[in-house]
Design a protein around this motif. Sequence first.
Motif, PDB file in Angstrom:
ATOM      1  N   ARG A  39       0.826  -1.212   0.000  1.00  0.00           N
ATOM      2  CA  ARG A  39       0.000   0.000   0.000  1.00  0.00           C
ATOM      3  C   ARG A  39       0.857   1.258   0.000  1.00  0.00           C
ATOM      4  NH1 ARG A  39      -5.474  -0.796   3.449  1.00  0.00           N
ATOM      5  NH2 ARG A  39      -6.156  -2.652   2.366  1.00  0.00           N
ATOM      6  N   PHE A  40       0.295   2.302  -0.596  1.00  0.00           N
ATOM      7  CA  PHE A  40       0.967   3.594  -0.679  1.00  0.00           C
ATOM      8  C   PHE A  40       1.465   4.027   0.702  1.00  0.00           C
ATOM      9  CE2 PHE A  40       1.275   8.158  -0.700  1.00  0.00           C
ATOM     10  CZ  PHE A  40       1.761   8.476  -1.952  1.00  0.00           C
ATOM     11  N   GLY A  41       0.595   3.958   1.693  1.00  0.00           N
ATOM     12  CA  GLY A  41       0.959   4.391   3.041  1.00  0.00           C
ATOM     13  C   GLY A  41       2.092   3.578   3.636  1.00  0.00           C
ATOM     14  N   VAL A  62       4.449   1.543 -12.558  1.00  0.00           N
ATOM     15  CA  VAL A  62       3.251   0.951 -13.172  1.00  0.00           C
ATOM     16  C   VAL A  62       3.293   1.165 -14.687  1.00  0.00           C
ATOM     17  CG1 VAL A  62       0.731   1.130 -13.344  1.00  0.00           C
ATOM     18  CG2 VAL A  62       1.824   1.080 -11.087  1.00  0.00           C
ATOM     19  N   ALA A  63       3.653   2.365 -15.132  1.00  0.00           N
ATOM     20  CA  ALA A  63       3.700   2.672 -16.567  1.00  0.00           C
ATOM     21  C   ALA A  63       4.706   1.785 -17.302  1.00  0.00           C
ATOM     22  CB  ALA A  63       4.049   4.144 -16.783  1.00  0.00           C
ATOM     23  N   HIS A  64       5.787   1.404 -16.622  1.00  0.00           N
ATOM     24  CA  HIS A  64       6.801   0.545 -17.233  1.00  0.00           C
ATOM     25  C   HIS A  64       6.522  -0.945 -17.019  1.00  0.00           C
ATOM     26  CE1 HIS A  64       9.189   4.263 -17.629  1.00  0.00           C
ATOM     27  NE2 HIS A  64       9.726   3.619 -18.631  1.00  0.00           N
ATOM     28  N   GLY A  65       5.385  -1.266 -16.417  1.00  0.00           N
ATOM     29  CA  GLY A  65       5.009  -2.671 -16.260  1.00  0.00           C
ATOM     30  C   GLY A  65       5.783  -3.406 -15.184  1.00  0.00           C
ATOM     31  N   ILE A  66       6.410  -2.676 -14.273  1.00  0.00           N
ATOM     32  CA  ILE A  66       7.171  -3.293 -13.180  1.00  0.00           C
ATOM     33  C   ILE A  66       6.256  -3.586 -11.997  1.00  0.00           C
ATOM     34  CG2 ILE A  66       9.005  -2.822 -11.486  1.00  0.00           C
ATOM     35  CD1 ILE A  66      10.392  -1.275 -13.846  1.00  0.00           C
ATOM     36  N   MET A  67       5.268  -2.731 -11.812  1.00  0.00           N
ATOM     37  CA  MET A  67       4.255  -2.936 -10.775  1.00  0.00           C
ATOM     38  C   MET A  67       2.886  -2.798 -11.419  1.00  0.00           C
ATOM     39  SD  MET A  67       5.801  -1.009  -7.426  1.00  0.00           S
ATOM     40  CE  MET A  67       5.225  -2.168  -6.198  1.00  0.00           C
ATOM     41  N   ASP A  68       1.909  -3.369 -10.758  1.00  0.00           N
ATOM     42  CA  ASP A  68       0.528  -3.252 -11.185  1.00  0.00           C
ATOM     43  C   ASP A  68      -0.288  -2.838  -9.974  1.00  0.00           C
ATOM     44  OD1 ASP A  68      -1.641  -3.325 -12.870  1.00  0.00           O
ATOM     45  OD2 ASP A  68      -1.621  -5.492 -13.159  1.00  0.00           O
ATOM     46  N   THR A  69      -1.460  -2.286 -10.216  1.00  0.00           N
ATOM     47  CA  THR A  69      -2.346  -1.935  -9.111  1.00  0.00           C
ATOM     48  C   THR A  69      -3.514  -2.893  -9.092  1.00  0.00           C
ATOM     49  OG1 THR A  69      -3.524  -0.340 -10.502  1.00  0.00           O
ATOM     50  CG2 THR A  69      -1.745   0.516  -9.126  1.00  0.00           C
ATOM     51  N   GLU A  80      -3.674  -1.569  -4.047  1.00  0.00           N
ATOM     52  CA  GLU A  80      -2.390  -2.126  -3.645  1.00  0.00           C
ATOM     53  C   GLU A  80      -1.484  -2.210  -4.865  1.00  0.00           C
ATOM     54  OE1 GLU A  80      -3.841  -4.770   0.145  1.00  0.00           O
ATOM     55  OE2 GLU A  80      -3.334  -5.840  -1.693  1.00  0.00           O
ATOM     56  N   TYR A  81      -0.203  -2.100  -4.613  1.00  0.00           N
ATOM     57  CA  TYR A  81       0.806  -2.191  -5.659  1.00  0.00           C
ATOM     58  C   TYR A  81       1.493  -3.541  -5.534  1.00  0.00           C
ATOM     59  CZ  TYR A  81       0.093   2.785  -6.228  1.00  0.00           C
ATOM     60  OH  TYR A  81      -0.469   4.007  -6.466  1.00  0.00           O
ATOM     61  N   VAL A  82       1.524  -4.268  -6.629  1.00  0.00           N
ATOM     62  CA  VAL A  82       2.155  -5.587  -6.635  1.00  0.00           C
ATOM     63  C   VAL A  82       3.154  -5.668  -7.780  1.00  0.00           C
ATOM     64  CG1 VAL A  82       0.206  -6.762  -5.541  1.00  0.00           C
ATOM     65  CG2 VAL A  82       0.296  -6.593  -8.022  1.00  0.00           C
ATOM     66  N   LEU A  83       4.190  -6.430  -7.559  1.00  0.00           N
ATOM     67  CA  LEU A  83       5.193  -6.628  -8.603  1.00  0.00           C
ATOM     68  C   LEU A  83       4.626  -7.528  -9.698  1.00  0.00           C
ATOM     69  CD1 LEU A  83       8.277  -7.210  -6.313  1.00  0.00           C
ATOM     70  CD2 LEU A  83       7.930  -5.257  -7.829  1.00  0.00           C
ATOM     71  N   THR A  84       4.898  -7.169 -10.929  1.00  0.00           N
ATOM     72  CA  THR A  84       4.556  -8.009 -12.071  1.00  0.00           C
ATOM     73  C   THR A  84       5.708  -8.994 -12.287  1.00  0.00           C
ATOM     74  OG1 THR A  84       5.663  -6.517 -13.595  1.00  0.00           O
ATOM     75  CG2 THR A  84       3.302  -6.095 -13.161  1.00  0.00           C
TER      76      THR A  84
END
Length: 156
Positions: A39-41, A62-69, A80-84
């Motif tokens: 999470r951001f926090g 996210v824009a580079h496809g390293i993380m997704d929401t 939540e942010y997760v690794l792709t």
Amino acid sequence: MAKRISHRDSLCGVARPLDAIGDWWSLLIVRDAFDGLRRFGEFQKNLGLAKNILSARLRNLVAHGIMDTLPAADGSPHQEYVLTAKGRGLFPVLVALRQWGEDFFFEPDETHVLLLDKKTSLPVRKLELRAHDGRILGPEDTFVRMPPRPAKQTKR
């Protein structure tokens, strides 16, 4: 402030990814994601990073496809942010950076965090670069080949 140039069209496999992960905050966010933060926090609290900078770095990842929401697992309105798979592919890069840091930025008896194998609780072995035949390679054992330049078109 100097404008950053993009390495998007570079033929170099070191330069091109720097647009996505070329600042320390991005790598620290990825490190924290490997440690289970989502999470951001959580990222903000752990890194002590200004919200606007964290937001910009997360957007870039996210824009580079390293993380997704994803929607929050607990059903709350948060994301939540997760690794792709691309983000998880950074694991050996972070391990190499960690091991390099341990070798050159700590005194021999200085305390620091350790990366341990979950199965054995032993420190992870040093990364090694190996040739196809299993030999350990150093910089003197490798070279970079530039792709051939395209032939110039002649006007007819």
